[in-house]
Design a protein around this motif. Structure first.
Motif, PDB file in Angstrom:
ATOM      1  N   SER A   1       0.836  -1.210   0.000  1.00  0.00           N
ATOM      2  CA  SER A   1       0.000   0.000   0.000  1.00  0.00           C
ATOM      3  C   SER A   1       0.865   1.252   0.000  1.00  0.00           C
ATOM      4  N   GLU A   2       2.010   1.219   0.670  1.00  0.00           N
ATOM      5  CA  GLU A   2       2.924   2.362   0.658  1.00  0.00           C
ATOM      6  C   GLU A   2       3.494   2.564  -0.749  1.00  0.00           C
ATOM      7  N   MET A   3       3.837   1.465  -1.410  1.00  0.00           N
ATOM      8  CA  MET A   3       4.359   1.572  -2.768  1.00  0.00           C
ATOM      9  C   MET A   3       3.314   2.133  -3.720  1.00  0.00           C
ATOM     10  N   VAL A   4       2.074   1.688  -3.585  1.00  0.00           N
ATOM     11  CA  VAL A   4       0.992   2.185  -4.438  1.00  0.00           C
ATOM     12  C   VAL A   4       0.752   3.669  -4.162  1.00  0.00           C
ATOM     13  N   ARG A   5       0.760   4.051  -2.875  1.00  0.00           N
ATOM     14  CA  ARG A   5       0.550   5.455  -2.504  1.00  0.00           C
ATOM     15  C   ARG A   5       1.608   6.345  -3.145  1.00  0.00           C
ATOM     16  N   VAL A   6       2.865   5.938  -3.044  1.00  0.00           N
ATOM     17  CA  VAL A   6       3.959   6.718  -3.630  1.00  0.00           C
ATOM     18  C   VAL A   6       3.811   6.787  -5.148  1.00  0.00           C
ATOM     19  N   ALA A   7       3.446   5.666  -5.776  1.00  0.00           N
ATOM     20  CA  ALA A   7       3.275   5.648  -7.231  1.00  0.00           C
ATOM     21  C   ALA A   7       2.149   6.583  -7.665  1.00  0.00           C
ATOM     22  N   VAL A   8       1.042   6.588  -6.918  1.00  0.00           N
ATOM     23  CA  VAL A   8      -0.088   7.460  -7.257  1.00  0.00           C
ATOM     24  C   VAL A   8       0.311   8.928  -7.101  1.00  0.00           C
ATOM     25  N   ILE A   9       1.014   9.245  -6.022  1.00  0.00           N
ATOM     26  CA  ILE A   9       1.446  10.632  -5.800  1.00  0.00           C
ATOM     27  C   ILE A   9       2.373  11.085  -6.919  1.00  0.00           C
ATOM     28  N   GLU A  10       3.340  10.245  -7.274  1.00  0.00           N
ATOM     29  CA  GLU A  10       4.282  10.611  -8.332  1.00  0.00           C
ATOM     30  C   GLU A  10       3.569  10.756  -9.675  1.00  0.00           C
ATOM     31  N   ASP A  11       2.614   9.878  -9.959  1.00  0.00           N
ATOM     32  CA  ASP A  11       1.858   9.974 -11.203  1.00  0.00           C
ATOM     33  C   ASP A  11       1.024  11.253 -11.227  1.00  0.00           C
ATOM     34  N   ALA A  12       0.414  11.582 -10.093  1.00  0.00           N
ATOM     35  CA  ALA A  12      -0.382  12.818 -10.016  1.00  0.00           C
ATOM     36  C   ALA A  12       0.510  14.037 -10.239  1.00  0.00           C
ATOM     37  N   LYS A  13       1.699  14.035  -9.636  1.00  0.00           N
ATOM     38  CA  LYS A  13       2.631  15.156  -9.832  1.00  0.00           C
ATOM     39  C   LYS A  13       2.991  15.299 -11.301  1.00  0.00           C
ATOM     40  N   LYS A  14       3.274  14.160 -11.956  1.00  0.00           N
ATOM     41  CA  LYS A  14       3.647  14.187 -13.363  1.00  0.00           C
ATOM     42  C   LYS A  14       2.487  14.712 -14.206  1.00  0.00           C
ATOM     43  N   ASN A  15       1.276  14.206 -13.950  1.00  0.00           N
ATOM     44  CA  ASN A  15       0.118  14.635 -14.737  1.00  0.00           C
ATOM     45  C   ASN A  15      -0.212  16.099 -14.507  1.00  0.00           C
ATOM     46  N   VAL A  16      -0.091  16.559 -13.270  1.00  0.00           N
ATOM     47  CA  VAL A  16      -0.324  17.983 -12.988  1.00  0.00           C
ATOM     48  C   VAL A  16       0.719  18.813 -13.714  1.00  0.00           C
ATOM     49  N   GLY A  17       1.978  18.354 -13.682  1.00  0.00           N
ATOM     50  CA  GLY A  17       3.044  19.070 -14.385  1.00  0.00           C
ATOM     51  C   GLY A  17       2.770  19.156 -15.882  1.00  0.00           C
ATOM     52  N   ASP A  18       2.296  18.049 -16.454  1.00  0.00           N
ATOM     53  CA  ASP A  18       1.954  18.053 -17.884  1.00  0.00           C
ATOM     54  C   ASP A  18       0.779  19.000 -18.155  1.00  0.00           C
ATOM     55  N   PHE A  19      -0.208  19.005 -17.264  1.00  0.00           N
ATOM     56  CA  PHE A  19      -1.401  19.828 -17.449  1.00  0.00           C
ATOM     57  C   PHE A  19      -1.094  21.311 -17.356  1.00  0.00           C
ATOM     58  N   ILE A  20      -0.311  21.699 -16.334  1.00  0.00           N
ATOM     59  CA  ILE A  20      -0.049  23.129 -16.137  1.00  0.00           C
ATOM     60  C   ILE A  20       1.170  23.616 -16.904  1.00  0.00           C
ATOM     61  N   GLY A  21       1.953  22.680 -17.461  1.00  0.00           N
ATOM     62  CA  GLY A  21       3.084  23.063 -18.290  1.00  0.00           C
ATOM     63  C   GLY A  21       4.333  23.442 -17.524  1.00  0.00           C
ATOM     64  N   LYS A  22       4.410  23.059 -16.264  1.00  0.00           N
ATOM     65  CA  LYS A  22       5.635  23.299 -15.497  1.00  0.00           C
ATOM     66  C   LYS A  22       5.760  22.242 -14.406  1.00  0.00           C
ATOM     67  N   ASP A  23       6.983  22.025 -13.964  1.00  0.00           N
ATOM     68  CA  ASP A  23       7.240  20.958 -12.993  1.00  0.00           C
ATOM     69  C   ASP A  23       6.965  21.381 -11.557  1.00  0.00           C
ATOM     70  N   ASP A  24       7.098  22.662 -11.274  1.00  0.00           N
ATOM     71  CA  ASP A  24       6.953  23.151  -9.903  1.00  0.00           C
ATOM     72  C   ASP A  24       5.518  23.625  -9.676  1.00  0.00           C
ATOM     73  N   TYR A  25       4.725  22.842  -8.939  1.00  0.00           N
ATOM     74  CA  TYR A  25       3.322  23.174  -8.677  1.00  0.00           C
ATOM     75  C   TYR A  25       3.214  24.104  -7.482  1.00  0.00           C
ATOM     76  N   LYS A  26       2.402  25.125  -7.628  1.00  0.00           N
ATOM     77  CA  LYS A  26       2.072  26.029  -6.518  1.00  0.00           C
ATOM     78  C   LYS A  26       0.553  26.072  -6.402  1.00  0.00           C
ATOM     79  N   VAL A  27       0.071  26.370  -5.215  1.00  0.00           N
ATOM     80  CA  VAL A  27      -1.373  26.436  -4.981  1.00  0.00           C
ATOM     81  C   VAL A  27      -2.002  27.419  -5.961  1.00  0.00           C
ATOM     82  N   GLY A  28      -3.055  26.980  -6.614  1.00  0.00           N
ATOM     83  CA  GLY A  28      -3.771  27.831  -7.556  1.00  0.00           C
ATOM     84  C   GLY A  28      -3.374  27.628  -9.004  1.00  0.00           C
ATOM     85  N   ASP A  29      -2.282  26.884  -9.255  1.00  0.00           N
ATOM     86  CA  ASP A  29      -1.828  26.688 -10.638  1.00  0.00           C
ATOM     87  C   ASP A  29      -2.863  25.954 -11.489  1.00  0.00           C
ATOM     88  N   ILE A  30      -3.516  24.948 -10.916  1.00  0.00           N
ATOM     89  CA  ILE A  30      -4.521  24.187 -11.679  1.00  0.00           C
ATOM     90  C   ILE A  30      -5.694  25.093 -12.022  1.00  0.00           C
TER      91      ILE A  30
END
Length: 140
Positions: free
Chosen positions: A67-96
């Motif tokens: 479950s810890e491995m799945v949690r980390v994988a989901v978080i990393e995937d979400a970070k990657k997808n958010v980065g792709d969506f907003i067009g930058k790697d560093d997410y800040k509150v309100g970027d989405i």
């Protein structure tokens, strides 16, 4: 005569025994069941119950690790997808929210045939769409 102590860790045990001359020797690893039967007065049913508890404990540990491995994988995937969506790697509150706002305004501007969104464009675009649909439905 063998006297000794047993360390039960998970389902594996190590039997340390003393030979008759008093020297401690590490022997072959007996099964947990053998250790429990030899060093206690448990019945075979109780030994089986303890074995089941140990097995359950190992499964619980495995499930927690997975479950810890799945949690980390989901978080990393979400970070990657958010980065792709907003067009930058560093997410800040309100970027989405800002990205969604920008995309919606861009599409509304396209609907109006403009390069940039202006206040009132959404209402005008919706008005145009509703009038076109009304004409299509009424046949006018």
């Amino acid at each position: 005569t063998i006297t000794g102590t047993t360390s039960v860790i998970s389902s594996r045990s190590v039997l340390l025994y003393s030979s008759e001359n008093g020297s401690e020797t590490e022997g072959e690893e007996p099964t947990a069941e053998e250790v429990l039967i030899e060093n206690s007065k448990l019945t075979s049913e109780e030994v089986e119950e303890v074995g089941n508890l140990v097995a359950d404990d190992e499964w619980m540990g495995l499930s927690m690790e997975l479950s810890e491995m799945v949690r980390v994988a989901v978080i990393e995937d979400a970070k990657k997808n958010v980065g792709d969506f907003i067009g930058k790697d560093d997410y800040k509150v309100g970027d989405i929210s800002k990205e969604i706002d920008s995309r919606v305004k861009g599409e509304v501007a396209k609907m109006r045939g403009k390069e940039e969104y202006e206040l009132g464009d959404l209402s005008a675009a919706l008005d145009t769409i509703s009038k076109e649909m009304t004409c299509n439905l009424t046949g006018k």
